[in-house]
Write a protein that holds these residues in place. Structure first.
Motif, PDB file in Angstrom:
ATOM      1  N   SER A 125      -5.659   5.253   5.804  1.00 36.91           N
ATOM      2  CA  SER A 125      -4.937   5.618   5.420  1.00 36.91           C
ATOM      3  C   SER A 125      -4.176   5.544   3.887  1.00 36.91           C
ATOM      4  N   SER A 126      -4.279   4.533   3.714  1.00 35.47           N
ATOM      5  CA  SER A 126      -3.752   4.273   1.981  1.00 35.47           C
ATOM      6  C   SER A 126      -4.789   4.948   0.893  1.00 35.47           C
ATOM      7  N   GLU A 127      -4.162   5.232  -0.516  1.00 33.94           N
ATOM      8  CA  GLU A 127      -4.546   5.686  -1.184  1.00 33.94           C
ATOM      9  C   GLU A 127      -4.021   4.678  -3.098  1.00 33.94           C
ATOM     10  N   LYS A 128      -3.252   3.852  -2.271  1.00 36.23           N
ATOM     11  CA  LYS A 128      -3.059   3.461  -3.913  1.00 36.23           C
ATOM     12  C   LYS A 128      -2.172   2.224  -3.132  1.00 36.23           C
ATOM     13  N   HIS A 165      -8.035  -2.387   3.533  1.00 38.80           N
ATOM     14  CA  HIS A 165      -6.340  -1.515   3.225  1.00 38.80           C
ATOM     15  C   HIS A 165      -6.578  -1.074   4.334  1.00 38.80           C
ATOM     16  N   PRO A 185      -4.788   3.475  -7.727  1.00 41.38           N
ATOM     17  CA  PRO A 185      -5.748   4.112  -6.591  1.00 41.38           C
ATOM     18  C   PRO A 185      -6.504   3.130  -6.047  1.00 41.38           C
ATOM     19  N   SER A 222     -10.505   1.309  -4.397  1.00 39.27           N
ATOM     20  CA  SER A 222     -11.469   1.729  -4.346  1.00 39.27           C
ATOM     21  C   SER A 222     -11.810   2.067  -2.930  1.00 39.27           C
ATOM     22  N   LYS A 223     -12.243   3.595  -2.666  1.00 43.65           N
ATOM     23  CA  LYS A 223     -13.397   3.470  -1.375  1.00 43.65           C
ATOM     24  C   LYS A 223     -13.974   3.259  -1.222  1.00 43.65           C
ATOM     25  N   ASN A 240       0.598   5.206   0.623  1.00 46.53           N
ATOM     26  CA  ASN A 240      -0.008   6.349   1.365  1.00 46.53           C
ATOM     27  C   ASN A 240       0.410   7.849   1.611  1.00 46.53           C
ATOM     28  N   ASN A 241       0.206   8.872   1.600  1.00 49.93           N
ATOM     29  CA  ASN A 241       1.285  10.596   1.473  1.00 49.93           C
ATOM     30  C   ASN A 241       2.775   9.896   0.566  1.00 49.93           C
ATOM     31  N   GLU A 251       0.578  -1.140   0.138  1.00 46.28           N
ATOM     32  CA  GLU A 251       0.342  -0.001  -0.342  1.00 46.28           C
ATOM     33  C   GLU A 251       1.588   1.220  -0.216  1.00 46.28           C
TER      34      GLU A 251
END
Length: 167
Positions: free
Chosen positions: A136-139, A133, A163, A165-166, A61-62, A59
């Motif tokens: 805070s994970s984005e990708k 996930h 990315p 998916s939320k 994130n930021n 993952e």
């Protein structure tokens, strides 16, 4: 009439048995349409799987990249009942087939963008995306490794970053 039907089945069984001999391949190559009607039986697969496949993901994130996490490891030992009841077998078979297809297609594809829209890539990506996930994970990104008792680990496929998916 029964003797005639038994004779046909015995003849097909004999041809099926003879089809397994490599020295008679000249005969089967001469009549390719007839060989479609004769079943080919073999106890072992013609090209057995000699590698173990591992599915890893990470993952992002930021701009912080997490460690690789192993999702799938082929189990060395199975229970004694796995001959009769082995629910993980379908997942194992599906993953190995998808991994082999993805690796072969990625080596053969002229345009790497075709790999990203292939069925095997999208199915593995969907599976990795469906996992729990960190909030805070984005990708995410996935990786397929192979190894055997003779060869060490080797990276066979590295996906693009996608990315998450939320849900």
């Amino acid at each position: 009439m029964i003797v005639f039907i038994k004779g046909i089945f015995c003849f097909i069984l004999l041809l099926s048995f003879l089809r397994g001999f490599k020295k008679l391949s000249f005969l089967w190559n001469r009549f390719p349409m007839c060989t479609q009607l004769i079943p080919g039986w073999s106890f072992f697969a013609p090209t057995p799987n000699t590698f173990d496949y591992h599915l890893l993901y990470r993952e992002i994130n930021n701009q912080e990249v997490e460690e690789w996490q192993d999702l799938y490891i082929l189990k060395e030992k199975r229970s004694i009942y796995s001959f009769f009841w082995n629910p993980e077998h379908r997942f194992t078979k599906a993953f190995v087939d998808l991994a082999v297809d993805l690796i072969n297609f990625s080596h053969a594809a002229q345009d790497k963008r075709q790999v990203y829209i292939s069925l095997s890539y999208l199915q593995i990506l969907n599976y990795v995306d469906s996992l729990d996930h960190k909030p805070s994970s984005e990708k995410m990104q996935f990786l397929i490794l192979t190894n055997s008792r003779v060869h060490d680990y080797k990276v066979m496929f590295l996906s693009d970053v996608h990315p998450i998916s939320k849900r």
